[in-house]
Design an enzyme around this catalytic site. Sequence first.
Site, PDB file in Angstrom:
ATOM      1  N   LYS A   1       0.808  -1.225   0.000  1.00 40.32           N
ATOM      2  CA  LYS A   1       0.000   0.000   0.000  1.00 40.32           C
ATOM      3  C   LYS A   1       0.839   1.272   0.000  1.00 40.32           C
ATOM      4  O   LYS A   1       0.439   2.295  -0.540  1.00 40.32           O
ATOM      5  CB  LYS A   1      -0.957  -0.003   1.196  1.00 40.32           C
ATOM      6  CG  LYS A   1      -1.982  -1.138   1.190  1.00 40.32           C
ATOM      7  CD  LYS A   1      -3.064  -0.929   0.146  1.00 40.32           C
ATOM      8  CE  LYS A   1      -4.106  -2.047   0.189  1.00 40.32           C
ATOM      9  NZ  LYS A   1      -5.099  -1.920  -0.902  1.00 40.32           N
TER      10      LYS A   1
ATOM     11  N   GLU B   1      -9.741   5.883   2.889  1.00 39.70           N
ATOM     12  CA  GLU B   1     -10.563   4.798   3.416  1.00 39.70           C
ATOM     13  C   GLU B   1      -9.621   3.643   3.711  1.00 39.70           C
ATOM     14  O   GLU B   1      -8.528   3.578   3.130  1.00 39.70           O
ATOM     15  CB  GLU B   1     -11.607   4.369   2.376  1.00 39.70           C
ATOM     16  CG  GLU B   1     -11.145   3.319   1.356  1.00 39.70           C
ATOM     17  CD  GLU B   1     -10.013   3.788   0.446  1.00 39.70           C
ATOM     18  OE1 GLU B   1      -9.827   5.002   0.289  1.00 39.70           O
ATOM     19  OE2 GLU B   1      -9.287   2.921  -0.107  1.00 39.70           O
TER      20      GLU B   1
ATOM     21  N   SER C   1       1.708  -9.659  -0.853  1.00 34.49           N
ATOM     22  CA  SER C   1       1.338  -8.243  -0.727  1.00 34.49           C
ATOM     23  C   SER C   1       1.530  -7.654   0.661  1.00 34.49           C
ATOM     24  O   SER C   1       1.753  -6.459   0.797  1.00 34.49           O
ATOM     25  CB  SER C   1      -0.098  -8.036  -1.186  1.00 34.49           C
ATOM     26  OG  SER C   1      -0.990  -8.825  -0.423  1.00 34.49           O
TER      27      SER C   1
END
Lengths: 398, 258
Positions: free
Chosen positions: A89, A111, A377
Amino acid sequence: MKYQVNETGFYGQFGGSFIPEMLHSNIDTLQKQYLSIMAEDSFQKEFRKLLKDYVGRPSPLYYAAKLSKELNTNVYLKREDLNHTGAHKINNTIGQILLAQRLGKTRIIAETGAGQHGVATATVCALMGLECVVYMGSTDIKRQAPNVARMRMLGARVEPALSGSQTLKDATNEAIRDWINNPVDTHYIIGSVVGPHPYPDLVARFQSVISEEMKWQLKEQTGSENPDYIVACVGGGSNAAGAFYHYLEDEAVKLVLVEAAGLGIDTGESAATSVLGSMGIIHGSRTLLMQTEDGQIVEPYSISAGLDYPGIGPLHAHLIKSERAQVFSATDEEAIKAAFHLTREEGIIPALETAHAFAILDQIGAKPDESMVVCLSGRGDKDLSTYIAHLDGEIVDS
Amino acid sequence: MNRLTSLFEQKKEGVLNVYFTAGHPSLESTVPIIRSLAEHGADIIEIGMPYSDPMADGETIQKSSAVALKNGMGLEVLFGQIAEARQHVEIPLIVMGYYNQLIQYGIEDFVKKAAEVGIDGMIIPDLPMAIYRDDHKELFEKYDVCHSFLITPQTSEERILMADALSSGFVYMVSQSSITGKTGDISEEQIAYFERVNGMALKNPRLIGFGIHDKETKERAFHYANGAIIGSAFIRAVGNEEQTLEENIDQFFNRINA
Ligand SMILES: Cc1ncc(COP(=O)(O)O)c(C=O)c1O
């Protein structure tokens, strides 16, 4: 370029910008400026430097010998879990905070589902000294408590989203409403390849560093830039978009997406959008989503907060419909099993989201002389309480 | 002739448009609310088609929409109720909803059905102007259904002109940069925006909505435009379970007219 976004913001029939007028001015500015800002020398220098010195890139490409042996193929793990803050991210939030600064914005909203994007946003806001508000569904605040604490420590305000199933979709609605209320000083750092154009392309470009590195790392380790398969879990699809990006047009490389099946695709408690969804509009984008005949959005379910989303990014909808990408799904239980397996075999505790990708590796049918890259991830620190709760259960005994 | 068009031919000032969410407070309130609003002198009634994810709406409309959906409101039910209400009221009825609802119903089917049951106009806030112009405008014209686009304090002059050119019935002036349901006073900045748009001599009448919640804000809207749209304040009024629907509506009109 069959799989890139076109000038009007569409991937085939998917994408576009279906937003109320209140958002138009901000979205229009982004559409007109994102490419030129990103192309600036000073932007690229700053972005690359932060990715290297702050995030810790390049992330390693690791040959997983035990998994490879077991699956009788060659498995490489792209270690996004080793990035600062623990997931892919942050590649996107570093890019977007630099963009926000150049647009003169002083307040950041985001969010978050699993909380990884929220933490990554709170982190770059602390770094740059900008105010930060993160919307998070109340359900997710409970199940991802460590990340809520991290965001608070980083100085962000975490606002609970109380509508709907109180998960990622609802947090996204709240962030959009905040942006409508604060159109002048605020930039919305969206966390995946979803939302109105240009967000899906913008986020994919910032995440594309994943596949950019994969190319030279594979070349170094195997002599070839190309794997046969790239596998990634998909919530909105940002880690998948990043891992696929530089291979999109090269059809020799097969792309594999793994969705969250929740309790099972046909149980009514699932987030397997590609199977259960149809074309419609969610969060300003025309894409595949789970909905009723009347076009009401259906509340999804997955044990993994980051995959608990009733839509999928428009790029992925296009990849799926044009059969460029193949989709598998994994249930909650399969994901947890896979997480324990990876942990015990390779000594890597993955995020619950990521664990879904590992659950289906044996279904791909990769041959002994072939190779696959799995996008790892994120790491599983945030999910320890869920994992520990399963420690005594029989599903671990594999 | 379209009832919205003829209304604005006769009435250029003080036009009152009241919004409610269909299916709230109960599934069967649609027809009684429409009849009562008409009796109390509303000029236009805007019927909200409840949506699961109303992006531009504040808590009041979100909650009323959730209640309505729980009560079983859906498009077929609503069309039936509107057809019934049409037998009792002559004022313009418009529907407000999100684009996905039309897409799933089928755009042409939706517009055709709307015309059949006596709907005069629509407001679809997330329908982009360019898509309306290229794909749907002819259809709306064919069935004589109006469509109103939104403008906001952030909308450029060029886009205001485009919204005006593509709108029929009226242009919806969002009073401030916000979602629905705010209850503050009208600021100097808002008045400057109202006056700026006044000076543009648009072809369509303008109604001001978002944050219009009492007599004072309503009068301001009447002063600076052709009329006002009240939504959340009305929904809060009919949501009072201590009184009957009729008492709630009486009280609402006493408050905004007194
Ligand atoms: C570790 C990790 N992987 C994957 C995801 C899913 O998001 P995306 O599909 O955008 O990569 C998340 C989202 O929270 C995440 O935290």
